[in-house]
Design a protein around this motif. Structure first.
Motif, short mmCIF file in Angstrom:
data_model
loop_
_atom_site.label_atom_id
_atom_site.label_comp_id
_atom_site.label_asym_id
_atom_site.label_seq_id
_atom_site.Cartn_x
_atom_site.Cartn_y
_atom_site.Cartn_z
N GLY A 147 19.62 56.67 47.13
CA GLY A 147 20.42 57.65 46.40
C GLY A 147 19.82 58.11 45.09
O GLY A 147 20.49 58.79 44.30
N LYS A 148 18.56 57.75 44.86
CA LYS A 148 17.96 58.02 43.54
C LYS A 148 17.90 59.51 43.21
O LYS A 148 18.11 59.91 42.06
CB LYS A 148 16.56 57.41 43.45
N TYR A 205 19.68 64.08 40.08
CA TYR A 205 20.12 65.48 40.04
C TYR A 205 21.38 65.61 39.18
O TYR A 205 21.48 66.52 38.34
CB TYR A 205 20.38 66.01 41.45
N GLN A 206 22.33 64.72 39.39
CA GLN A 206 23.58 64.77 38.61
C GLN A 206 23.30 64.57 37.13
O GLN A 206 23.92 65.21 36.27
CB GLN A 206 24.56 63.70 39.13
N GLU A 207 22.37 63.69 36.81
CA GLU A 207 22.02 63.47 35.41
C GLU A 207 21.43 64.73 34.80
O GLU A 207 21.77 65.13 33.68
CB GLU A 207 21.00 62.32 35.30
N LEU A 208 20.55 65.40 35.53
CA LEU A 208 19.90 66.61 35.03
C LEU A 208 20.91 67.74 34.80
O LEU A 208 20.75 68.54 33.87
CB LEU A 208 18.81 67.07 36.00
N ASP A 216 21.06 75.41 38.26
CA ASP A 216 21.16 74.36 39.28
C ASP A 216 19.83 74.02 39.94
O ASP A 216 19.78 73.24 40.88
CB ASP A 216 22.18 74.75 40.36
N SER A 217 18.73 74.57 39.44
CA SER A 217 17.42 74.26 40.01
C SER A 217 16.78 73.09 39.27
O SER A 217 17.07 72.83 38.10
CB SER A 217 16.49 75.48 39.94
N VAL A 218 15.90 72.38 39.98
CA VAL A 218 15.16 71.25 39.40
C VAL A 218 13.71 71.35 39.87
O VAL A 218 13.37 72.20 40.70
CB VAL A 218 15.76 69.89 39.82
N VAL A 219 12.85 70.47 39.34
CA VAL A 219 11.43 70.53 39.71
C VAL A 219 10.92 69.16 40.14
O VAL A 219 11.44 68.12 39.72
CB VAL A 219 10.55 71.06 38.55
N PRO A 237 13.54 70.12 33.95
CA PRO A 237 14.53 69.32 34.68
C PRO A 237 13.82 68.60 35.83
O PRO A 237 13.77 69.09 36.96
CB PRO A 237 15.52 70.37 35.18
N VAL A 238 13.26 67.43 35.53
CA VAL A 238 12.36 66.75 36.47
C VAL A 238 13.14 65.87 37.44
O VAL A 238 13.67 64.83 37.06
CB VAL A 238 11.32 65.90 35.70
N LEU A 239 13.19 66.31 38.69
CA LEU A 239 13.83 65.50 39.73
C LEU A 239 12.97 64.29 40.05
O LEU A 239 13.48 63.19 40.29
CB LEU A 239 14.04 66.34 40.99
N ALA A 240 11.65 64.48 40.07
CA ALA A 240 10.73 63.38 40.37
C ALA A 240 9.37 63.69 39.79
O ALA A 240 8.96 64.85 39.71
CB ALA A 240 10.63 63.16 41.87
#
Length: 542
Positions: free
Chosen positions: A37-38, A43-46, A84-87, A346-349
């Motif tokens: 679930g990481k 994502y929710q944190e970002l 709502d986008s991340v990278v 907004p770094v997802l990973a």
């Protein structure tokens, strides 16, 4: 192409423990690699944080315009503006001809994880490549290794530069670069693809004024269809966005260093070596002398920031002024760069190499100084390319691929030579040598008893006879090697391709060898393989 997963150990002890879930993860990171679930949690944190999305999108667009924006790139720049986008992000130094293969593997990893998580989350996930143009280590990026007559050659770009200039400022001379590239491609041999590859590369060089331009243009040409966004860490437009974050680093300079040292002490107590060399008075920022184009590491003592071994000095307020008015004169070091990346994107990973995993773990407390979590640290795909001829050689000599990728072929080659030795000749040689020594010693004793002056001549004679015997023995072994030369050449080809000079293929060879042999579509085919991020080594059979 056919992809197979292999279970291989990591060469880095800390990375190995991380990949095999042997760590108390909370001590080193904020997300566990084994937590399914990481990405949802991250994502929710970002989504609870704010970023300079429009400003950063404008900066990326302006930077990439010179490389001719593709439709997927334009779409991703616009998508980045949305809340709502991340990278998925990763970076590398700007090596000439893109450097070792692992640079390509890292780009592929960024693209594939972004694709995977976009499907899983149902949200826009954008691949971003961070070019370390602010780095000043020219020796890391100015060469390519090739193989000539079985000998490894380091082909260094003929350019001397005595200053610690940022790589983004190192100029690329068109004629010199074209000649250098031509010499390298020539070592690969002429194929149906050679002329086009050389022509296309020369065209890139014509439009590249610096090392970073050359690197970025190649990466963009190969990956623009996948919507890869790029930034140069030394881009002045990006520096403007970093201005207020530099001020934060200045204010917390001493605290950042203490946090890193504290985490390093904990890691050493846990049995791991420290990766980051950081002095007690490190300010974790560089100052760039724009006149000299010299990058100077800053130290801090009682609020005074000075250049290490250089005659520059700033008060805290003066450095604040610099960060506000001329932020392009400041740049990050290995400690502050990951934190700056986290502040901007907004770094997802984060896609990491084996060594990066360990040094990111040393930054946990530094991140917490700014009330931030590190993103999930995801190991890049480790890939080995197995050409058809090499696969045939492996089968014919009965070698296990996993063994070759961890130990090479030298041991197996020695075992083969031992197996084909003539045991009778071997025994007779050693018996003859032992008897000769025994008889010569008796002969020497008797001769010296008659004339002591003969001793030096007898010793010389003994060595001469031994040398002659060894010479004949060597000739016999050489004859045996020639007799089995076909098989021995297979061992050597395998090692040269898969584990050259006791190093993984990806750390030594360059992508241009494969582009010359298989064409530029080779990269598209590599990207389109069905990779999974399961911490397994990827063997790709051509």
């Amino acid at each position: 192409m056919e992809l197979k997963d292999l279970a291989l150990p990591s060469l880095n002890a800390f990375a190995s423990d991380y990949l095999t879930d042997q760590l108390e993860v909370d001590d080193f990171f904020h997300y566990s690699l084994s937590d399914d679930g990481k990405y949802n949690k991250r994502y929710q944190e970002l989504m609870s944080r704010n970023f300079f999305r429009d400003e950063l999108a404008d900066s990326i667009e302006k930077y990439m315009e010179k490389y001719s924006l593709s439709v997927p790139v334009k779409e991703n720049i616009e998508a980045f503006r949305k809340e709502d986008s991340v990278v998925v992000i990763g970076g590398q130094q700007a090596g000439l001809l893109t450097g070792p293969l692992y640079t390509i593997h890292k780009v592929i990893s960024i693209i594939k994880l972004a694709e995977e998580q976009e499907k899983a989350l149902g949200k826009k996930v954008i691949p971003v490549f961070w070019i370390a143009g602010e780095d000043h280590d020219l020796a890391e990026v100015n060469h390519v290794y090739t193989l000539k007559n079985g000998i490894r050659e380091k082909n260094t770009y003929p350019f001397y530069h005595p200053f610690k200039s940022m790589i983004t400022d190192i100029e690329l001379d068109t004629e010199t670069a074209q000649s250098w590239v031509s010499e390298i491609i020539e070592t690969y041999g002429e194929t149906d693809f050679t002329n086009k590859l050389l022509a296309d590369t020369n065209e890139v060089i014509k439009h590249s004024t610096t090392f970073v331009d050359f690197f970025a243009c190649l990466i963009h040409n190969w990956f623009h269809d996948f919507g890869l966004l790029m930034i140069d860490a030394a881009d002045p437009e990006l520096r403007k966005l970093e201005s207020e974050f530099f001020t934060m680093f200045i204010d917390k300079a001493e605290a950042i260093t203490k946090a890193v040292h504290s985490q390093q002490s904990f890691m050493q107590q846990s049995g791991y070596k420290r990766m980051i060399e950081i002095q007690e008075n490190a300010a974790n920022l560089f100052y760039y002398d724009s006149k000299k184009k010299d990058r100077v590491l800053l130290e801090v003592d009682n609020g005074i920031f000075s250049g290490k071994n250089e005659g520059i000095s700033f008060t805290q307020q003066e450095l604040h002024e610099c960060s506000r008015v001329t932020p392009e004169r400041l740049s990050n070091n290995v400690v502050t760069r990951p934190i700056m990346q986290e502040m901007l994107f907004p770094v997802l990973a984060f896609i990491s190499g084996p060594g990066e995993i360990a040094y990111w773990a040393e930054l946990k407390q530094a991140f917490e100084l700014f009330s931030m979590k590190m993103p999930p640290i995801i190991p890049r795909l480790n890939i080995t390319i197995i050409e058809r001829g090499i696969a045939t050689d492996l089968n014919e000599v009965g070698l296990n691929l996993e063994t070759v990728l961890t130990k090479g072929t030298k041991s197996a080659q020695s075992q083969f030579l031992h197996s084909v030795k003539d045991d009778t000749i071997e025994v007779l040689f050693h018996e003859m040598k032992a008897k000769l020594n025994e008889n010569h010693e008796l002969f020497t004793e008797r001769a010296i008893s008659l004339d002591k002056g003969l001793d030096p001549l007898l010793q010389k004679n003994r060595k001469f006879i031994e040398q002659q015997l060894d010479f004949i023995y060597g000739k016999m072994n050489e004859s045996s090697r020639k007799k089995h030369e076909v098989v021995l050449n297979k061992y050597q080809r395998i090692e040269n391709s898969l584990f050259p000079f006791d190093a993984p293929q990806e750390r030594l060879w360059n992508i241009f060898y494969y582009l010359n042999k298989y064409g530029t579509d080779f990269i598209n085919e590599l990207v389109q393989q069905p990779y999974t991020f399961n911490n397994k080594h990827k063997a790709i059979y051509l």
